[in-house]
Scaffold this motif. Structure first.
Motif, mmCIF file in Angstrom:
data_model
loop_
_atom_site.group_PDB
_atom_site.id
_atom_site.type_symbol
_atom_site.label_atom_id
_atom_site.label_comp_id
_atom_site.label_asym_id
_atom_site.label_seq_id
_atom_site.Cartn_x
_atom_site.Cartn_y
_atom_site.Cartn_z
ATOM 1 N N UNK A 153 4.324 5.697 -5.465
ATOM 2 C CA UNK A 153 4.381 5.737 -6.933
ATOM 3 C C UNK A 153 3.307 6.676 -7.480
ATOM 4 N N UNK A 154 2.120 6.643 -6.898
ATOM 5 C CA UNK A 154 1.040 7.526 -7.346
ATOM 6 C C UNK A 154 1.380 8.993 -7.115
ATOM 7 N N UNK A 155 1.909 9.309 -5.928
ATOM 8 C CA UNK A 155 2.311 10.682 -5.637
ATOM 9 C C UNK A 155 3.380 11.169 -6.612
ATOM 10 N N UNK A 156 4.401 10.350 -6.816
ATOM 11 C CA UNK A 156 5.500 10.742 -7.694
ATOM 12 C C UNK A 156 5.012 10.909 -9.135
ATOM 13 N N UNK A 157 4.221 9.984 -9.626
ATOM 14 C CA UNK A 157 3.727 10.062 -11.004
ATOM 15 C C UNK A 157 2.858 11.301 -11.208
ATOM 16 N N UNK A 158 2.017 11.594 -10.229
ATOM 17 C CA UNK A 158 1.162 12.780 -10.316
ATOM 18 C C UNK A 158 1.996 14.057 -10.306
ATOM 19 N N UNK A 159 2.985 14.109 -9.426
ATOM 20 C CA UNK A 159 3.842 15.296 -9.345
ATOM 21 C C UNK A 159 4.651 15.478 -10.621
ATOM 22 N N UNK A 160 5.226 14.398 -11.152
ATOM 23 C CA UNK A 160 6.006 14.508 -12.395
ATOM 24 C C UNK A 160 5.124 14.928 -13.571
ATOM 25 N N UNK A 220 0.832 -1.203 0.000
ATOM 26 C CA UNK A 220 0.000 0.000 0.000
ATOM 27 C C UNK A 220 0.866 1.252 0.000
ATOM 28 N N UNK A 221 1.885 1.275 0.844
ATOM 29 C CA UNK A 221 2.788 2.427 0.893
ATOM 30 C C UNK A 221 3.520 2.619 -0.429
ATOM 31 N N UNK A 222 3.920 1.536 -1.053
ATOM 32 C CA UNK A 222 4.598 1.629 -2.350
ATOM 33 C C UNK A 222 3.656 2.205 -3.409
ATOM 34 N N UNK A 223 2.409 1.778 -3.400
ATOM 35 C CA UNK A 223 1.427 2.297 -4.364
ATOM 36 C C UNK A 223 1.175 3.790 -4.152
ATOM 37 N N UNK A 243 11.367 9.743 -1.734
ATOM 38 C CA UNK A 243 10.151 9.087 -1.252
ATOM 39 C C UNK A 243 9.274 9.976 -0.379
ATOM 40 N N UNK A 244 8.013 10.016 -0.687
ATOM 41 C CA UNK A 244 6.947 10.725 0.008
ATOM 42 C C UNK A 244 7.226 12.214 0.177
#
Length: 77
Positions: free
Chosen positions: A31-38, A25-28, A63-64
């Motif tokens: 990845x979602x935060x990073x993809x959205x920010x990029x 869950x933390x990994x998802x 991370x985070x």
């Protein structure tokens, strides 16, 4: 993974489903935060970004903290 103080290692398959869920869950979320920010950084004009886009692209990889920092400090409002 090594348990602190025991010297034994734990394998993924030996973990209960509940203990496997937390890191997945933390990994998802990460990845979602990073993809959205990029994606936001790529589509946002440079004039609306505080600092250089290259710097923020590198910060987002942390991370985070990176994506949250970008959304809090990297966007000019």
């Amino acid at each position: 993974m090594t348990r602190i103080g025991t010297g034994r290692s734990t394998r993924w398959k030996d973990l209960t489903p509940g203990r496997q869920t937390a890191p997945l869950t933390l990994a998802c979320v990460q990845v979602s935060l990073a993809a959205t920010a990029w994606a936001d950084l790529a589509l946002r004009p440079a004039e609306e970004v505080n600092g250089s886009k290259g710097k923020w692209a590198a910060v987002i990889a942390v991370n985070f903290v990176g994506p949250v920092l970008y959304f809090r400090r990297g966007i000019r409002r």
